[in-house]
Design a protein around this motif. Structure first.
Motif, PDB file in Angstrom:
ATOM      1  N   ALA A 174     -13.228  -1.714  -2.654  1.00 33.75           N
ATOM      2  CA  ALA A 174     -13.499  -0.673  -3.874  1.00 33.75           C
ATOM      3  C   ALA A 174     -13.531   0.698  -3.540  1.00 33.75           C
ATOM      4  O   ALA A 174     -13.035   1.507  -4.208  1.00 33.75           O
ATOM      5  N   THR A 177     -10.084   1.986  -3.129  1.00 35.03           N
ATOM      6  CA  THR A 177      -9.498   2.130  -4.394  1.00 35.03           C
ATOM      7  C   THR A 177      -9.805   3.295  -5.229  1.00 35.03           C
ATOM      8  O   THR A 177      -9.051   3.924  -5.692  1.00 35.03           O
ATOM      9  N   GLU A 178     -10.930   3.512  -5.192  1.00 35.31           N
ATOM     10  CA  GLU A 178     -11.641   4.780  -5.910  1.00 35.31           C
ATOM     11  C   GLU A 178     -11.003   6.142  -5.303  1.00 35.31           C
ATOM     12  O   GLU A 178     -10.487   7.030  -5.945  1.00 35.31           O
ATOM     13  N   THR A 242      -6.602   3.049 -13.296  1.00 35.95           N
ATOM     14  CA  THR A 242      -8.186   2.252 -13.437  1.00 35.95           C
ATOM     15  C   THR A 242      -7.875   1.108 -12.284  1.00 35.95           C
ATOM     16  O   THR A 242      -6.695   0.682 -12.081  1.00 35.95           O
ATOM     17  N   SER A 243      -8.980   1.009 -11.784  1.00 39.46           N
ATOM     18  CA  SER A 243      -9.274  -0.282 -10.800  1.00 39.46           C
ATOM     19  C   SER A 243      -9.115  -1.458 -11.518  1.00 39.46           C
ATOM     20  O   SER A 243      -9.652  -1.794 -12.691  1.00 39.46           O
ATOM     21  N   LEU A 250      -8.911  -6.521  -5.457  1.00 40.35           N
ATOM     22  CA  LEU A 250      -8.999  -5.192  -6.315  1.00 40.35           C
ATOM     23  C   LEU A 250      -7.681  -4.318  -5.993  1.00 40.35           C
ATOM     24  O   LEU A 250      -7.570  -3.801  -4.915  1.00 40.35           O
ATOM     25  N   THR A 252      -4.725  -1.119  -8.401  1.00 40.37           N
ATOM     26  CA  THR A 252      -5.067   0.164  -9.099  1.00 40.37           C
ATOM     27  C   THR A 252      -4.078  -0.401 -10.179  1.00 40.37           C
ATOM     28  O   THR A 252      -2.748  -0.682 -10.117  1.00 40.37           O
TER      29      THR A 252
END
Length: 296
Positions: A174, A177-178, A242-243, A250, A252
């Motif tokens: 997470a 990914t961010e 957005t994820s 997870l 994108t």
């Protein structure tokens, strides 16, 4: 149409399993749904009162229909423009929490399954994913059980030797990914390069329809510059990142006006992105519109 089938039909009861089987066999949402449509027609052309085990009958039907379609699809994929990647599929977060289940539907696994021949793939999916016995698979594929055992052993060894190593820490994924979305949105080349492993490889599937690299890209500099270059094109103005849970992990999702236009999936190794897969072929984004609770 499948949606018009009565709710008490055995096909409806087992539809999710049937789709999961076909999707793992074929790697495409469109082909999987076509197989289910054909299987439904066969099911309703059958005297169902003579079928003692509807679930087994339906799985056998879907498996053999998938085998036929996969055999013809392999020839088509040999002439595919650029790298061929599986169709991305939105999945529920709970699948990502089940590491073993997520692995069976991951983009990385589907890519490895493409290297099996159709029968090996069918045996591997039925045995390793859904836990069918060798005897049950032999009955499904109409082959001797001893032959199925040999195929299963060969397929398992093949997959294990090619399955990439990756981290399963959901919090780490997470976080990366961010950071990935932030670097892409800000056009920050250095930040994006820092997220990529030294031996990163990127594949992009445009199917010859939209902009995509025709060959794999290697190294942080090449990969990062290409990704940012694509996102900076006028044709993707207004893109929103957005994820999303894609194929059990997870990843994108890129959207314009609320419509998915691309999906990024990747393998995370030691906190960095090692294999980046960019699916942008418009004809292979159907799975990004499906209800995650009804598939996989």
């Amino acid at each position: 149409m499948i949606d018009a089938m009565p709710t008490d039909d055995a096909f409806i009861e087992h539809r999710r399993l049937l789709f999961a089987t076909a999707y793992r066999m074929l790697g495409t949402v469109t082909d999987a749904e076509d197989v289910l449509q054909d299987a439904w027609l066969k099911w309703h052309a059958t005297d169902q009162s003579t079928v003692q085990h509807p679930k087994s009958y339906l799985v056998r039907t879907v498996t053999n229909l998938s085998l036929n379609r996969l055999t013809s699809a392999r020839a088509t994929r040999e002439t595919y423009v650029g790298p061929w990647l599986p169709e991305p599929l939105l999945t529920t977060p709970n699948i990502a929490e089940d590491t073993e289940l997520a692995d069976t539907v991951s983009t990385a696994m589907l890519v490895v399954l493409e290297t099996l021949n159709p029968v090996e793939r069918a045996v591997f999916v039925l045995r390793e994913v859904f836990g069918y016995t060798h005897a049950e698979i032999a009955d499904t594929l109409d082959k001797p059980e001893a032959t199925i055992r040999q195929i299963a052993h060969r397929a398992r060894a093949h997959v294990q030797s090619r399955r990439p190593r990756f981290d399963t820490d959901t919090a780490e994924r997470a976080h990366v990914t961010e950071q990935f979305m932030s670097a892409c949105a800000g056009g920050d080349l250095n930040a994006l390069m820092d997220l990529l492993a030294p031996d990163v490889t990127s594949w992009s599937d445009g199917g010859g329809v939209v902009t995509a690299a025709r060959r794999p890209l290697y190294g942080p500099d090449h990969v990062a510059r290409w990704v940012l270059g694509v996102l900076a094109k006028p044709t993707v103005a207004g893109v929103e990142l957005t994820s999303a849970h894609i194929n059990g992990e997870l990843g994108t999702l890129a959207s314009i006006g609320g419509n998915p236009v691309a999906a990024f999936t990747y393998d995370l190794v030691d906190g960095r992105i090692q294999n980046l897969r960019f699916q942008v072929n418009p004809s292979k984004l159907k799975g990004l519109y499906l209800d995650p609770g009804t598939v996989a």
